[in-house]
Write a protein that holds these residues in place. Sequence first.
Motif, mmCIF file in Angstrom:
data_model
loop_
_atom_site.group_PDB
_atom_site.id
_atom_site.type_symbol
_atom_site.label_atom_id
_atom_site.label_comp_id
_atom_site.label_asym_id
_atom_site.label_seq_id
_atom_site.Cartn_x
_atom_site.Cartn_y
_atom_site.Cartn_z
ATOM 1 N N GLY A 390 -40.333 -76.659 -24.044
ATOM 2 C CA GLY A 390 -39.097 -76.094 -23.523
ATOM 3 C C GLY A 390 -39.351 -74.846 -22.701
ATOM 4 N N VAL A 391 -38.968 -74.874 -21.421
ATOM 5 C CA VAL A 391 -39.103 -73.716 -20.536
ATOM 6 C C VAL A 391 -37.805 -73.538 -19.764
ATOM 7 N N LYS A 392 -37.648 -72.377 -19.194
ATOM 8 C CA LYS A 392 -36.422 -72.092 -18.436
ATOM 9 C C LYS A 392 -36.276 -73.091 -17.294
ATOM 10 N N GLY A 393 -35.079 -73.591 -17.106
ATOM 11 C CA GLY A 393 -34.848 -74.619 -16.103
ATOM 12 C C GLY A 393 -34.388 -74.064 -14.772
ATOM 13 N N GLY A 394 -34.117 -74.960 -13.846
ATOM 14 C CA GLY A 394 -33.612 -74.558 -12.545
ATOM 15 C C GLY A 394 -32.228 -73.949 -12.663
ATOM 16 N N ALA A 395 -31.816 -73.285 -11.595
ATOM 17 C CA ALA A 395 -30.499 -72.630 -11.549
ATOM 18 C C ALA A 395 -30.320 -71.661 -12.715
ATOM 19 N N ASN A 396 -31.463 -71.073 -13.147
ATOM 20 C CA ASN A 396 -31.433 -70.044 -14.199
ATOM 21 C C ASN A 396 -30.838 -70.566 -15.498
ATOM 22 N N SER A 397 -31.090 -71.815 -15.825
ATOM 23 C CA SER A 397 -30.517 -72.425 -17.025
ATOM 24 C C SER A 397 -31.486 -72.353 -18.194
ATOM 25 N N ASP A 398 -30.954 -72.023 -19.372
ATOM 26 C CA ASP A 398 -31.747 -71.999 -20.587
ATOM 27 C C ASP A 398 -31.663 -73.306 -21.367
ATOM 28 N N SER A 399 -30.918 -74.274 -20.871
ATOM 29 C CA SER A 399 -30.740 -75.504 -21.644
ATOM 30 C C SER A 399 -32.051 -76.226 -21.956
ATOM 31 N N PRO A 400 -33.091 -76.182 -21.077
ATOM 32 C CA PRO A 400 -34.346 -76.840 -21.468
ATOM 33 C C PRO A 400 -35.041 -76.183 -22.661
ATOM 34 N N ARG A 401 -34.672 -74.939 -22.955
ATOM 35 C CA ARG A 401 -35.228 -74.259 -24.131
ATOM 36 C C ARG A 401 -34.471 -74.626 -25.402
ATOM 37 N N ARG A 402 -33.397 -75.393 -25.246
ATOM 38 C CA ARG A 402 -32.488 -75.648 -26.360
ATOM 39 C C ARG A 402 -32.233 -77.151 -26.527
ATOM 40 N N THR A 403 -33.236 -77.939 -26.231
ATOM 41 C CA THR A 403 -33.072 -79.391 -26.278
ATOM 42 C C THR A 403 -33.045 -79.901 -27.718
ATOM 43 N N ALA A 404 -32.699 -81.175 -27.855
ATOM 44 C CA ALA A 404 -32.472 -81.764 -29.179
ATOM 45 C C ALA A 404 -33.762 -81.878 -29.984
ATOM 46 N N MET A 405 -33.654 -81.587 -31.270
ATOM 47 C CA MET A 405 -34.766 -81.721 -32.205
ATOM 48 C C MET A 405 -35.267 -83.166 -32.216
ATOM 49 N N VAL A 406 -36.592 -83.305 -32.275
ATOM 50 C CA VAL A 406 -37.214 -84.624 -32.337
ATOM 51 C C VAL A 406 -37.500 -84.947 -33.796
ATOM 52 N N TRP A 407 -36.921 -86.045 -34.296
ATOM 53 C CA TRP A 407 -37.067 -86.386 -35.712
ATOM 54 C C TRP A 407 -38.083 -87.495 -35.955
ATOM 55 N N GLY A 408 -38.192 -88.456 -35.066
ATOM 56 C CA GLY A 408 -39.159 -89.537 -35.260
ATOM 57 C C GLY A 408 -38.737 -90.520 -36.333
ATOM 58 N N LYS A 409 -39.661 -91.411 -36.721
ATOM 59 C CA LYS A 409 -39.414 -92.420 -37.766
ATOM 60 C C LYS A 409 -38.185 -93.275 -37.461
ATOM 61 N N GLY A 410 -37.861 -93.442 -36.176
ATOM 62 C CA GLY A 410 -36.704 -94.247 -35.818
ATOM 63 C C GLY A 410 -35.382 -93.522 -35.866
ATOM 64 N N TYR A 411 -35.382 -92.220 -36.167
ATOM 65 C CA TYR A 411 -34.141 -91.451 -36.245
ATOM 66 C C TYR A 411 -33.808 -90.892 -34.866
ATOM 67 N N PRO A 412 -32.639 -91.231 -34.329
ATOM 68 C CA PRO A 412 -32.306 -90.813 -32.961
ATOM 69 C C PRO A 412 -32.102 -89.307 -32.858
ATOM 70 N N ARG A 413 -32.360 -88.797 -31.670
ATOM 71 C CA ARG A 413 -32.082 -87.400 -31.374
ATOM 72 C C ARG A 413 -30.613 -87.258 -30.960
ATOM 73 N N ALA A 414 -30.129 -86.040 -31.058
ATOM 74 C CA ALA A 414 -28.835 -85.719 -30.464
ATOM 75 C C ALA A 414 -29.005 -85.645 -28.942
ATOM 76 N N ARG A 415 -27.898 -85.541 -28.236
ATOM 77 C CA ARG A 415 -27.961 -85.354 -26.787
ATOM 78 C C ARG A 415 -28.511 -83.967 -26.454
ATOM 79 N N ASN A 416 -29.219 -83.886 -25.356
ATOM 80 C CA ASN A 416 -29.655 -82.592 -24.863
ATOM 81 C C ASN A 416 -28.491 -81.857 -24.203
ATOM 82 N N PRO A 417 -28.489 -80.528 -24.257
ATOM 83 C CA PRO A 417 -27.431 -79.781 -23.580
ATOM 84 C C PRO A 417 -27.449 -80.018 -22.075
ATOM 85 N N GLU A 418 -26.272 -80.082 -21.503
ATOM 86 C CA GLU A 418 -26.075 -80.232 -20.066
ATOM 87 C C GLU A 418 -26.770 -81.465 -19.501
ATOM 88 N N GLY A 419 -27.029 -82.450 -20.353
ATOM 89 C CA GLY A 419 -27.639 -83.685 -19.892
ATOM 90 C C GLY A 419 -29.070 -83.546 -19.420
#
Length: 538
Positions: A390-419
């Motif tokens: 996770g690093v700072k994104g374009g247009a000064n966005s922090d959403s790439p630093r706040r992406t959905a937790m990865v659970w694995g074992k077939g458990y789906p992730r939540a949606r990432n912020p701002e798509g």
Amino acid sequence: MPVPCYKGGKGLGRLACLALLLSLPISLSSCGPQEIIVDPGYGISGAEAPYEGVGYEIFTGSFSDGNGDGQGDLIGITQKVPYLELLGIRRIWLTPFYPSNSYHGYDVNDYYGVRAEYGTLQDFDVLVETCHEAGIEVIIDLVLNHSSNANPWFLQSAEDHRNGDTSEDSKADWYVWSENGGAGYTYSPVADAYYESNFSPSMPEFNCDNQDVREQFSDIVRFWLEDHKVDGFRFDAAIYFYYLNEQRNVEFLNWLKGVCRSIDPDCYLVAEAWLNSASALRPYEESGMTFFNFPMSELNGSGPGAGLSVASKLGYFPSSLCSTIEGIKEADPDGNLAMFVGNHDTDRLSGYFANSGEEQENKKKMLASMYILTPGTPWMYYGEEIDMWGVKGGANSDSPRRTAMVWGKGYPRARNPEGFDDSPYQTEKGAYDLLGEPYSLLNHYRKVIDLRNSFPSVFTMNAIWENLGNARAYPGFKITAQDGVYYLVHNTVSGEAEVALPIAASVVGEITTSRSSSILEGTSIAIPAFNSVLLKAV
């Protein structure tokens, strides 16, 4: 969404998991192919977390989806309480979950509610109750520097200011208004005036001198502490209540601390004062609040991240840590240390080290050992234990630093912020995958936290920490605790370390990153690469 069925769980963790299984409309057979191993033979004792235990920051909308709609929510966090128990966490910090116009929630529309996509107040109460049953405190983000410009208080303030309303119910003076504007101000056509908005035009700043505003703040604090049983607060933007006015900010923080402690004398209070020198932070610590240790966070020169990245800086860490602990105690005898290496506003530590392969992995493990094995309450950022990107994104966005937790074992992730699409960069293995790998980064975190939890006298602020004065590559500490004298030594390089101890001691705990143990002969100890060892004087 199925709840993980833990293999080898014990105590409250397993009971909490079973309670969740019984409370949700799922089939037990769903656990079969997704069995999660929690005892990989790594020697984790499961020691109970002490009060001065490890904290875990959760970006509320990105951690876990509990109802299957793709959105991270409060139910999802509740379902992951057994995972937090496995980590050995003492308290969690939830980023803003209030109604808001932004994905991040730091522009609050209603301080007494829960945004609809995250759930309800009842869901929040269930989360708090579940955490408390597991011995985990709940700390919530409280944003009192500013609100949203869609907050009804601000909308009324703009109208009242325009109308010159001075009645008892007027909110004309609830925000900082100016007829002339200038840097840090935004024009309001409704008020025909400018409002202070140093962070964003969508974040008008409160007038913290207004007594009605302070009474409202007191009501908010009481609502969450008394009515909804939270255990404390993380206060956002603590150096901006009065824009960069140190004296007035400290006075306000003293008042705010008094309000909180009058309601709950034991509540945990931590604030964000983003200052990069210990001397600048010291006056704030005199307020009696805990402050995140920004001077040693990220890749700052005296912190473990910088030292492991640039070897010439490594020698700063032990002396800086000891002077920081001493300075906090001088500022406030009951003061607390809050070490961290990254949070929702910083790039994730997965990119801290230039080297690739095993050495980079070992440095990440060493970084965890160095900052978590400190007194007070060190704070993790969700996902750092599984090496999330996770690093700072374009247009000064922090959403790439706040992406959905990865659970694995077939458990789906939540949606990432701002798509945001992190699939080209994100770690493939999730938390449930890594639990079964004895020497994974996740199990390293578990081992470090377990060692810390097993020796609460060593990592309390009441202990006296001194720089052992080793060679730069082997930072070490003499720790005078209530039950004896200890030595903590880190070997931060890929070769064996020969370290001389002041007096005879015995090994009482070790993080065997190298998969081999230290050899102690008299007062000399040979520490394998990237191991950390705790000894007690005999």
